[in-house]
Enzyme design. Sequence first.
Site, PDB file in Angstrom:
ATOM      1  N   GLU B  57      55.200 -13.430  23.394  1.00  0.00           N
ATOM      2  CA  GLU B  57      54.631 -12.087  23.276  1.00  0.00           C
ATOM      3  C   GLU B  57      55.629 -10.973  23.571  1.00  0.00           C
ATOM      4  OE1 GLU B  57      53.288 -14.550  25.066  1.00  0.00           O
ATOM      5  OE2 GLU B  57      51.466 -15.042  23.955  1.00  0.00           O
ATOM      6  N   PHE B  82      47.171 -10.988  26.969  1.00  0.00           N
ATOM      7  CA  PHE B  82      48.604 -11.123  26.697  1.00  0.00           C
ATOM      8  C   PHE B  82      49.169  -9.824  26.117  1.00  0.00           C
ATOM      9  CE2 PHE B  82      46.798 -15.460  25.488  1.00  0.00           C
ATOM     10  CZ  PHE B  82      46.818 -15.912  26.788  1.00  0.00           C
ATOM     11  N   HIS B 108      39.558 -10.771  22.012  1.00  0.00           N
ATOM     12  CA  HIS B 108      39.255 -11.337  23.336  1.00  0.00           C
ATOM     13  C   HIS B 108      39.283 -10.292  24.450  1.00  0.00           C
ATOM     14  CE1 HIS B 108      39.617 -14.870  20.953  1.00  0.00           C
ATOM     15  NE2 HIS B 108      39.618 -15.729  21.953  1.00  0.00           N
TER      16      HIS B 108
END
Lengths: 281, 311
Positions: B57, B82, B108
């Site tokens: 990421e 993330f 999410h």
Amino acid sequence: MMKEASVKDLQKQCIELKKKVISMIHKAQSGHPGGSLSAADFVTALYFREMNLDPKNPKWEDRDRFVLSKGHVCPIQYAALATRGFFDEAVLDTLRQEGSILQGHPDMKKCPGIDISTGSLGQGFACGVGMGIAAKADRKDYRVFVVLGDGECQEGEIWEAAQTANKYQLDNLVVFVDNNNLQLDGTTDEVMPNINLGKKFEAFGFETFDVDGHNMEEILAVLDKARVSRNGKPKCIFAHTVKGKGVSFMENQCGWHGVAPNDEQYTQAMKELDEQLAALA
Amino acid sequence: MSEVKKATRDGFGEEIVELGKKDNKIYVVDVDIGKSCKTGQFRAELPEQYFNVGIAEQNAAGVAAGMATCGKIPFVVTYAVFGSLRMCEMIRQEICYPNLNVKIACSHGGVTPANDGASHQCIEDLGVLRTLPNMTVIMPADYYSAKKLVAKAAEMYGPCYLRFTRDAVPIIYDENTEFEIGKANLLREGKDVAVIANGDTVCIALKAAKMLEQKGIQARVLDMHTIKPLDKEAVMACINEIGKIITVEDHNILNGLGSAVSDVAAESGKAVVRRVGIQDQFGQSAPYERLLEMNGITAEHIVELAEELVR
């Protein structure tokens, strides 16, 4: 490219840039001389021969990109940019001063010729990879040059970026590792051994070249090779360097990572650099 | 509010394809959870604008920043936890500080990854990212607003964080509703109490308003889809015209929508605010509705607070 520059011209230019580095850090009484000097030779080769730039049009779309991932050594980049005419040389005296375009770490919004803001170690490389991907996607010929510190390679993001450069076959990407074996708290061996650093890049799919980072002839030869090698592999030029190179009392001293010279040290440093210039005349 | 439910990540996944077709500068940078974040169609239809940089990421944020310096409009796509926290410093240094045109689009959000557990739920992101200068922070309430706000985010210049739900949430709008970044949508007018919600809690606020109506209390309901820049004008109108505000969010009560609204209220010195949200605690694997209940994010709790305020 400014191919007409001879090896000797570039050697002299490198010393001139080092003098500017010492002057501006002395004037500011703040900055990072050690790593600026270790990177000076290949930065000179890039700005005064290899890179395709237009100082009058710093945002020219087809220019080569330069990413100083070890952003704290920006004095050497500022010296090169000013000398190439990106901004007035008098501006060098404003390093780290309030309102200056020459921030303590490079700021692309303030300083012409800075292609990406850096300063937090380990982060510039990925940006360079993004630029390389964009160049390929646009089918453009420009290249991306990234300067990494050896200490910086302790950051995990470096290796994330390296694997991405391999995946996207960025043979338009040239990474210099300024391997001066020192970091802020001590030698890299003491702080965190960079085991087989050059080999790591090879293992990540890079075409790697070992070079004496203070031998202009070798640097130019290796840049010639990297330029024509369009084999799908990103390039890593692993430069063996000496931190503080050119100023006797700064050489190989990790204490000169981020300390400015006092008046006496400044005079001594300038004297030594002038002698090196005279020897080249 | 219709009975039909759809995850807002689906709205993102569909809209990004349309945007990418219209503008080849729109890129998707994935980190190996593209299927889950609904970029599959983009990948299939626009392979030249699609980049998967693996489970990395931090690198994704940097790569996107580099692309943006070359005129691209990259959407980094991952999960909220993330995309906000793992990438946080890269977003600060390489995206917000140089003010680059990078969008972080995250599925999410909040406790919507319910059974995935606390590691995959994200209750801190909106608060963390709204403290970064130059950043715009958005959470759409439903499928249609997700599509519209993704399009608006692509249109605007600058860093933008978009948060979507994993799980399906009720449809509130229709395809003709218009949205403006930084401008709250008034869903229901009322004079007794104002309920300001965002994301998946907007439908809960609407349900509470209906229940309050039965009790003779008229609630104004605002969908504050943009938490930064906050629509201060809409908040000030609630303060001046009503003076009693309840905020509702699927986010820690610290530093989220409730805090943003409270900032305005405190400076005005004229309103009372009650915050409904995650009670500064981690979640667990459990049904989404249960996780909301455990934190008092329910229509019943909103009704209770409203009655207290109005009394």
